[in-house]
Design a protein around this motif. Structure first.
Motif, PDB file in Angstrom:
ATOM      1  N   GLY A  56       0.799  -1.213   0.000  1.00 50.22           N
ATOM      2  CA  GLY A  56       0.000   0.000   0.000  1.00 50.22           C
ATOM      3  C   GLY A  56       0.830   1.261   0.000  1.00 50.22           C
ATOM      4  N   GLY A  57       2.155   1.140   0.065  1.00 51.67           N
ATOM      5  CA  GLY A  57       3.006   2.320   0.017  1.00 51.67           C
ATOM      6  C   GLY A  57       3.327   2.889   1.381  1.00 51.67           C
ATOM      7  N   VAL A  58       2.899   2.224   2.455  1.00 54.81           N
ATOM      8  CA  VAL A  58       3.166   2.729   3.795  1.00 54.81           C
ATOM      9  C   VAL A  58       4.534   2.246   4.248  1.00 54.81           C
ATOM     10  N   GLY A  59       5.362   3.134   4.784  1.00 51.71           N
ATOM     11  CA  GLY A  59       6.688   2.754   5.231  1.00 51.71           C
ATOM     12  C   GLY A  59       6.621   1.957   6.516  1.00 51.71           C
ATOM     13  N   THR A  60       7.724   1.368   6.886  1.00 48.20           N
ATOM     14  CA  THR A  60       7.799   0.618   8.134  1.00 48.20           C
ATOM     15  C   THR A  60       8.054   1.577   9.275  1.00 48.20           C
ATOM     16  N   LEU A  61       8.184   1.030  10.487  1.00 45.32           N
ATOM     17  CA  LEU A  61       8.473   1.855  11.649  1.00 45.32           C
ATOM     18  C   LEU A  61       9.854   2.491  11.543  1.00 45.32           C
ATOM     19  N   LEU A  86       4.726  11.846   2.243  1.00 40.90           N
ATOM     20  CA  LEU A  86       3.961  12.886   2.906  1.00 40.90           C
ATOM     21  C   LEU A  86       2.460  12.709   2.680  1.00 40.90           C
ATOM     22  N   ALA A  87       2.075  12.284   1.469  1.00 38.70           N
ATOM     23  CA  ALA A  87       0.656  12.085   1.172  1.00 38.70           C
ATOM     24  C   ALA A  87       0.059  11.025   2.095  1.00 38.70           C
ATOM     25  N   GLU A  88       0.845   9.992   2.394  1.00 36.22           N
ATOM     26  CA  GLU A  88       0.374   8.941   3.284  1.00 36.22           C
ATOM     27  C   GLU A  88       0.328   9.435   4.732  1.00 36.22           C
ATOM     28  N   GLN A  89       1.285  10.283   5.091  1.00 39.78           N
ATOM     29  CA  GLN A  89       1.282  10.875   6.421  1.00 39.78           C
ATOM     30  C   GLN A  89       0.039  11.754   6.609  1.00 39.78           C
TER      31      GLN A  89
END
Length: 226
Positions: free
Chosen positions: A11-16, A22-25
């Motif tokens: 889904g394009g979300v980074g790991t911890l 930025l769009a996901e943030q």
């Protein structure tokens, strides 16, 4: 998702260990604020986001995205929250019920605290020219519109009172600096033409015994706020 290698999920979300785009943030901040029961500070938002995220940038981008819409992202003190656009407030009138009407004494006390904070009870009484009943202070504390501030470093170390973020939120203010002036209050019909408390001619006749209905005699019993 492989946390050890820091790879991104589908889904394009980074790991911890890697901040997402930025769009996901922005989407994360939107979800956090939507579910929050109270305004959130950047510190509170950051605590929920992946390491390395920039909640400040995400909030600002989200604010611009909602600008001009029916719901806006507004600043309340040092926190942010979604609120109905001011010009659409009339649509919510059926959902708002007036459950308690503040007495003139409570309104004056609240105004003095808002405009003169931090202020002690003795100073409130000096400005109003009459004593402040225990019921008035208790009501404003119960509404979460005022809170106890730091004690003054003077004999007796009296507590001070300040307004709360809940007060700012209720009246649509970013900070106490945004409080309207006397002229604006009168033009809006929120203040009559009688002198404001503390102004020339606003003092009582010297009896100093004004209290709220049902609170007679409380002044002498209220040791907590002396």
């Amino acid at each position: 998702m492989n946390d050890e290698t820091g790879e991104k999920s589908a889904g394009g979300v980074g790991t911890l260990f890697e901040a997402p785009p930025l769009a996901e943030q922005e989407r994360m901040v939107e979800a956090i604020l939507f579910a929050a029961q109270k305004p959130q500070t950047l510190r509170e938002i950051a605590a929920r986001m992946p390491h390395g995220s920039d909640p400040g940038a995400a909030v600002e981008q989200l604010r611009r995205r909602y600008d001009g819409r029916g719901v806006r992202l507004v600043k309340i003190g040092d926190a942010v929250a979604f609120r109905t656009a001011p010009d659409l407030g009339f649509l919510m009138s059926r959902e708002v019920e007036e459950t308690r009407k503040l007495s003139r004494a409570a309104i004056e006390t609240l105004a003095i605290i808002a405009y003169h904070q931090p202020v002690t009870r003795a100073e409130i009484e000096e400005i109003r020219g009459v004593s402040v009943s225990r019921g008035t202070i208790d009501l404003l504390l119960e509404l979460d519109w005022i809170r106890l501030g730091r004690r003054r470093q003077t004999p007796g170390r009296p507590v001070t009172f300040t307004v709360t973020p809940a007060f700012l939120d209720h009246f649509g203010l970013e900070s106490a600096k945004d409080l309207p002036g006397i002229k604006e209050l009168r033009e809006a019909g929120l203040l009559d033409n009688r002198p404001m408390p503390g102004s020339l001619g606003a003092r009582g006749d010297g009896d100093g015994d004004e209290t709220d209905a049902g609170d007679e005699g409380d002044e002498e019993q209220d040791d907590m706020f002396d």
